[in-house]
Design an enzyme around this catalytic site. Structure first.
Site, short mmCIF file in Angstrom:
data_model
loop_
_atom_site.label_atom_id
_atom_site.label_comp_id
_atom_site.label_asym_id
_atom_site.label_seq_id
_atom_site.Cartn_x
_atom_site.Cartn_y
_atom_site.Cartn_z
N PRO A 298 3.42 -47.05 -31.61
CG PRO A 298 4.16 -48.40 -33.34
CD PRO A 298 3.14 -48.30 -32.33
CG HIS A 299 5.09 -42.18 -30.02
ND1 HIS A 299 4.83 -43.39 -29.51
CD2 HIS A 299 6.00 -41.47 -29.64
CE1 HIS A 299 5.65 -43.01 -28.10
NE2 HIS A 299 6.35 -41.93 -28.35
CB CYS A 300 8.19 -40.40 -34.75
SG CYS A 300 7.61 -40.58 -36.60
#
Lengths: 155, 114
Positions: free
Chosen positions: A63-65
């Site tokens: 998961p990334h942002c």
């Protein structure tokens, strides 16, 4: 820049309590930020998951942002004691999660470079069946360092 | 609408815009994450809804700045605007609880919570 140097032992949980995808993401974010900042990050990460799962297959998710809530690239790692549903690309459950948050202003695009590197290292961990090997956060960092060095030598 | 709610909507809007920008980056596409076009359209709609929740003047400023700089909000670090890297006047720093813009580049300033 190597990945091992971006890891911090207090942000590596190798006995993460299994639960719903959102809860596991939340638990990992809370190793980085708390309060309203953590809520903002979780909300953006979940929006990213809506676009398509970041479960890349073979038990690994990334998961990334980007978020205003951080001023530098932050990484948390979690290994669940039991695999969890993550709607991954191969439809199989996930047990190792690399969570990455980057600031919006990111000189040299370190975020996308690191993201690409993590995918590469994660695939190596799968290939060499190393996901469950490390028993402590320190061992995990050493393992990532070794895998990364191995990849560099192989080039 | 309270300043806190406007700020919360702006931050979320900004993070969504960064998410959508990254999706279109060739370097991101090369990494190979799955992105559903249908969901992307739904996210664009969420963005539009969020924009409508903001006071009209704020939404207009945000959109104008986004068009100009791609990133409409700049964090403040050590008294500098991280959009144009100019030192901010001290009087401005004293007003850090308000939603304010950089006197040099015009970006909306954001003070991170320490």
């Amino acid at each position: 820049m190597n990945l091992a140097s971006l890891l911090s032992k207090d942000r590596i949980i190798l006995s993460l309590k299994p639960g719903k995808k959102n809860k596991v993401i939340e638990d990992l974010v809370y190793t980085i930020k708390q309060g309203a900042d953590a809520e903002l990050i979780v909300s953006t990460l979940l929006k990213r998951e809506e676009l398509g799962s970041t479960g890349i297959g073979k038990a690994i998710a990334i998961p990334h942002c980007r978020s205003l809530a951080v001023d530098k690239l932050e990484i948390a790692v979690g290994r669940t004691t039991k695999p969890i549903k993550f709607n991954a690309i191969d439809k199989k459950p996930v047990s190792l999660i690399f969570l990455i948050i980057a600031p919006p202003q990111d000189p040299g695009n370190q975020y996308l470079i690191t993201l690409g590197k993590i995918v590469q290292i994660a695939k190596e961990l799968i290939k060499k069946k190393l996901i469950g090997k490390a028993q402590t956060p320190e061992e995990f960092i050493t393992l990532i360092d070794q895998v990364e060095k191995g990849l560099k030598k192989g080039k | 609408m309270s300043t806190e709610i406007v700020e919360m909507h702006l931050k979320l809007l900004f993070d969504l815009d960064n998410l959508l920008n990254d999706m279109d980056e060739p370097a991101y596409k090369k990494i190979g994450f799955k992105v559903e076009e249908k969901e992307k359209q739904s996210l664009i709609k969420t963005r539009t809804d969020l924009l409508k929740k903001l006071p009209r003047a704020t939404a207009d400023i945000y959109e104008r700045l986004k068009k100009r700089y791609q990133r409409a909000i700049a964090p403040v670090d050590n008294g500098f605007c991280f959009g144009c890297f100019q030192r901010l006047p001290i009087q401005l720093l004293a007003r850090s609880e308000e939603i304010i813009t950089c006197p040099n580049c015009g970006r909306i300033l954001y003070w991170r919570k320490k």
